[in-house]
Design a protein around this motif. Sequence first.
Motif, PDB file in Angstrom:
ATOM      1  N   ARG A 150       0.808  -1.206   0.000  1.00 37.27           N
ATOM      2  CA  ARG A 150       0.000   0.000   0.000  1.00 37.27           C
ATOM      3  C   ARG A 150       0.851   1.269   0.000  1.00 37.27           C
ATOM      4  O   ARG A 150       0.558   2.223  -0.717  1.00 37.27           O
ATOM      5  CB  ARG A 150      -0.934   0.003   1.218  1.00 37.27           C
ATOM      6  N   HIS A 151       1.923   1.291   0.813  1.00 35.71           N
ATOM      7  CA  HIS A 151       2.708   2.513   0.956  1.00 35.71           C
ATOM      8  C   HIS A 151       3.686   2.735  -0.197  1.00 35.71           C
ATOM      9  O   HIS A 151       4.372   3.760  -0.243  1.00 35.71           O
ATOM     10  CB  HIS A 151       3.482   2.485   2.277  1.00 35.71           C
ATOM     11  N   LEU A 152       3.765   1.778  -1.149  1.00 27.94           N
ATOM     12  CA  LEU A 152       4.688   1.915  -2.274  1.00 27.94           C
ATOM     13  C   LEU A 152       3.974   1.752  -3.618  1.00 27.94           C
ATOM     14  O   LEU A 152       4.605   1.410  -4.616  1.00 27.94           O
ATOM     15  CB  LEU A 152       5.813   0.877  -2.165  1.00 27.94           C
ATOM     16  N   ARG A 153       2.692   2.012  -3.651  1.00 27.62           N
ATOM     17  CA  ARG A 153       1.954   1.798  -4.890  1.00 27.62           C
ATOM     18  C   ARG A 153       2.406   2.749  -6.005  1.00 27.62           C
ATOM     19  O   ARG A 153       2.486   2.358  -7.168  1.00 27.62           O
ATOM     20  CB  ARG A 153       0.451   1.975  -4.638  1.00 27.62           C
ATOM     21  N   GLY A 301       5.155  10.828  -5.107  1.00 21.72           N
ATOM     22  CA  GLY A 301       3.701  10.739  -5.060  1.00 21.72           C
ATOM     23  C   GLY A 301       3.207   9.974  -3.850  1.00 21.72           C
ATOM     24  O   GLY A 301       2.174  10.299  -3.253  1.00 21.72           O
ATOM     25  N   ASP A 302       3.949   8.932  -3.448  1.00 18.12           N
ATOM     26  CA  ASP A 302       3.597   8.187  -2.238  1.00 18.12           C
ATOM     27  C   ASP A 302       3.750   9.040  -0.984  1.00 18.12           C
ATOM     28  O   ASP A 302       3.040   8.843   0.005  1.00 18.12           O
ATOM     29  CB  ASP A 302       4.489   6.933  -2.107  1.00 18.12           C
ATOM     30  N   LYS A 303       4.665   9.985  -1.031  1.00 15.71           N
ATOM     31  CA  LYS A 303       4.954  10.819   0.141  1.00 15.71           C
ATOM     32  C   LYS A 303       4.007  12.007   0.267  1.00 15.71           C
ATOM     33  O   LYS A 303       3.462  12.272   1.341  1.00 15.71           O
ATOM     34  CB  LYS A 303       6.406  11.314   0.090  1.00 15.71           C
ATOM     35  N   ILE A 304       3.820  12.750  -0.817  1.00 12.11           N
ATOM     36  CA  ILE A 304       3.048  13.998  -0.721  1.00 12.11           C
ATOM     37  C   ILE A 304       1.608  13.857  -1.197  1.00 12.11           C
ATOM     38  O   ILE A 304       0.796  14.766  -1.013  1.00 12.11           O
ATOM     39  CB  ILE A 304       3.728  15.133  -1.516  1.00 12.11           C
ATOM     40  N   GLY A 305       1.296  12.727  -1.812  1.00 12.72           N
ATOM     41  CA  GLY A 305      -0.055  12.534  -2.326  1.00 12.72           C
ATOM     42  C   GLY A 305      -0.107  12.658  -3.833  1.00 12.72           C
ATOM     43  O   GLY A 305       0.512  13.554  -4.418  1.00 12.72           O
ATOM     44  N   ARG A 306      -0.844  11.762  -4.462  1.00  7.48           N
ATOM     45  CA  ARG A 306      -0.879  11.710  -5.919  1.00  7.48           C
ATOM     46  C   ARG A 306      -1.639  12.888  -6.526  1.00  7.48           C
ATOM     47  O   ARG A 306      -1.294  13.391  -7.585  1.00  7.48           O
ATOM     48  CB  ARG A 306      -1.470  10.371  -6.355  1.00  7.48           C
TER      49      ARG A 306
END
Length: 432
Positions: A150-153, A301-306
């Motif tokens: 989930r955290h690396l999608r 994108g995983d960090k700040i939101g897609r």
Amino acid sequence: MNTPLPRPTFSVRQQFRSILGGSIGNLIEWYDWYAYSVFSLYFASAFFPKDNETAQLLNTAGIFAIGFLMRPIGGWLMGRYADRYGRKSALTFSVLLMSAGSLLIALVPGYDRIGLLAPLILVVARMIQGISIGGEYGTAATYLSEMAPRHLRGFYSSFQYVTTTMGQLVALGILMILQRYALTSEQLSEWGWRIPFGIGAILSLSAIYLRRGLVETQSFAQETTRLEQRGSLKELVKYAPELRLVIGFTIGLTVSYYTFTTYMQKFLVNTAGFSKNDATTIMVVTLIVFMLAQPILGLLGDKIGRKRLMILYGILAVLTTYPILTLLSHTQDRWMATLLIILAMLILSMSTSISAIIKAELFPVHVRSLGVSFPYALAVALFGGTAEYIALLFKDRGHADWFYWYLTACIALSLWVSLRMRDTEKHSTMDR
């Protein structure tokens, strides 16, 4: 009732092998697809009368667009098959189709031998390849997304464009070897252009072996929806807002992508005045940077939101696209051209790196592959596949800069959609 899915039971090694196997197959498929565009500068004269280079390129670009028009059919057929019988089986079948198309192009006689039959056979071959690639993208994107933690999608799904770009780089690499070390320009135009298509047919067969070892995704294996509902268009239209979102944010992405990764080689030769060898070198350098940027921006994108990353892409692209293309059309400096294209591609990477996971998170598993494949392929066919043709048509009419405004408008539309869409990371169907 929606209940959380259990955590994947695949080991890290199984996940890695499946991602690698799926990605390598994707690389080979996209090599076959891009070989047409990369070598069209040489084989255009083999299929059409030799009196006007721009007219030849327009004809080959038109057939390129026909291949794209088959992509929605491929997206529907392969998406339906993948949702009913598994991602693994659909990925293997798409490679078989691509191999057949490449072999047909490699063997077809030229215009001087069989006349109009030559371009007609070329059209058939591109239609077969269009069906193949239409199913490949959506199914591979779904597979990568479902195999990812989930955290690396975003990171995992970014490899969709890593391998897509690697396929183009392999095609360009073969062109450079043939250009500089093996054949003269005349030999390439006469018969050497057939070599990459023969290689593609052989590589496609090897991809079948690689994909036989894929592990089916847990999301599909646990699906309990009735078979007749899986991959059904009747089911998919229940998600009409999601379909509109996919089409909307794909329009700007696909026109920009095919402008800077596919048409740009011809733009550098036909508009900016670079030699074919210099144009190839510039494209190799810029595509390497583009490829390496994908996983980095996928992680971002995983960090700040897609959604934030999509909005940032839209704003930067709207502001810079027209100036970049205008400067490119007037520069004669190879380094300046390279830096300008790299800038455009880095901005584009903010979108391409996370586009697969955004689409996959919009749809439930029983229509996920179809939901990713069909609307995306439809938007790509109408806008991405015609980008090169429209650009060449504007140039032929003496208004090359009209295409720059057209591209900017497409990106602005995608920005508007990104601003309005929900944050798929927070409301993902993959967590239900």
